[in-house]
Design a protein around this motif. Structure first.
Motif, short mmCIF file in Angstrom:
data_model
loop_
_atom_site.label_atom_id
_atom_site.label_comp_id
_atom_site.label_asym_id
_atom_site.label_seq_id
_atom_site.Cartn_x
_atom_site.Cartn_y
_atom_site.Cartn_z
N PHE A 29 0.84 -1.21 0.00
CA PHE A 29 0.00 0.00 0.00
C PHE A 29 0.87 1.26 0.00
CE2 PHE A 29 0.87 -0.96 4.41
CZ PHE A 29 1.10 0.29 4.98
N MET A 30 2.15 1.13 0.36
CA MET A 30 3.04 2.31 0.41
C MET A 30 3.63 2.67 -0.95
SD MET A 30 5.23 2.16 3.87
CE MET A 30 5.10 0.43 4.14
N TRP A 31 3.52 1.75 -1.91
CA TRP A 31 4.20 1.98 -3.19
C TRP A 31 3.67 3.22 -3.91
CZ3 TRP A 31 6.32 -2.50 -6.51
CH2 TRP A 31 7.03 -3.39 -5.69
N ASP A 32 2.36 3.48 -3.82
CA ASP A 32 1.79 4.64 -4.51
C ASP A 32 2.47 5.93 -4.06
OD1 ASP A 32 -0.11 3.68 -6.35
OD2 ASP A 32 -1.42 3.14 -4.69
N GLU A 33 2.70 6.03 -2.76
CA GLU A 33 3.37 7.23 -2.22
C GLU A 33 4.84 7.26 -2.66
OE1 GLU A 33 2.07 9.73 -0.62
OE2 GLU A 33 0.10 8.81 -0.73
#
Ligand SMILES: Nc1nc2c(ncn2[C@@H]2O[C@H](COP(=O)(O)OP(=O)(O)OP(=O)(O)O)[C@@H](O)[C@H]2O)c(=O)[nH]1
Ligand SMILES: [Mg+2]
Length: 186
Positions: free
Chosen positions: A84-88
């Motif tokens: 879920f952190m990849w987008d940021e």
């Protein structure tokens, strides 16, 4: 002086933190957590038996490619529960390195899908564990079913010259892509 953001991605335990650590000219910021018995059955480290820690947020490093270009490196966490952190992490990046361990090729599929979906230029870097490249670049390209223009290079994630060359290849590829897109008919 120009600076650019590069993302280092790939599956679990493929050598992302090692790459950022070997190439960075500053002490890298890491977010390693010790892998405990709670991860048995979840974290499969059979192919990297010496691995004691895993990235839980990101790695951060910096390298000056020459006097005009500084790269800021952002390593992703490899485990699916942190994706879920990849987008940021990719926001504002000019390109990405997808690290691959050819013994576990399928682990990088999600990273490749991610960058293709976002149309972010990426290259594939085969991390030669044990100093061995078991499959040539063309075989890896075929197995991944990626476009013929995506560079496939090999490296030793622990070796600075080797990892620096990976980053230079990515920057050259990004520049080529930008020129091609700029002259492509609308
Ligand atoms: N032999 C060999 N070992 C390597 C190489 N690169 C990394 N390693 C080892 O492989 C393990 C995994 O390295 P990491 O850099 O933590 O992998 P990662 O991709 O950041 O892992 P996660 O963040 O947990 O997904 C470590 O024990 C490294 O010492 C390599 O090129 N050759
Ligand atoms: Mg890591």
């Amino acid at each position: 002086m120009t600076s650019a953001k590069i993302v280092i991605a790939g599956g679990f335990g493929v050598g992302k933190t090692t790459l950022v650590g070997s190439v960075s000219e500053i002490t890298p910021l890491t977010t390693e957590a010790i892998m405990t018995s709670a991860g048995v059955g979840v974290d499969d480290n059979r192919q990297v038996p010496g691995k004691m820690t895993t990235t839980v947020a990101m790695d951060f490093g910096r390298i000056s490619i020459d006097r005009d270009l500084i790269l800021y490196l952002f390593g992703t966490p490899g485990q699916t529960r942190f994706w879920f952190m990849w987008d940021e992490l990719v926001r504002g990046a000019i390109g990405a390195v997808v690290m691959v361990d050819t013994r576990r090729l399928a682990d990088c599929f999600a990273a490749i899908d991610f960058f293709e979906h976002r149309r972010l230029p990426y290259l594939v870097a085969i991390n030669c564990f044990d100093g061995m490249q078991y499959h040539n670049a063309q075989d890896v390209r075929d197995a991944l079913a990626i476009s013929s223009d995506v560079p496939v290079v090999s490296c030793d994630a622990r070796n600075r010259e080797s990892t620096k060359n990976v980053l230079i290849s990515l920057v050259e590829y990004v520049l080529t892509m930008r020129r091609t897109r700029a002259v492509a008919p609308a």
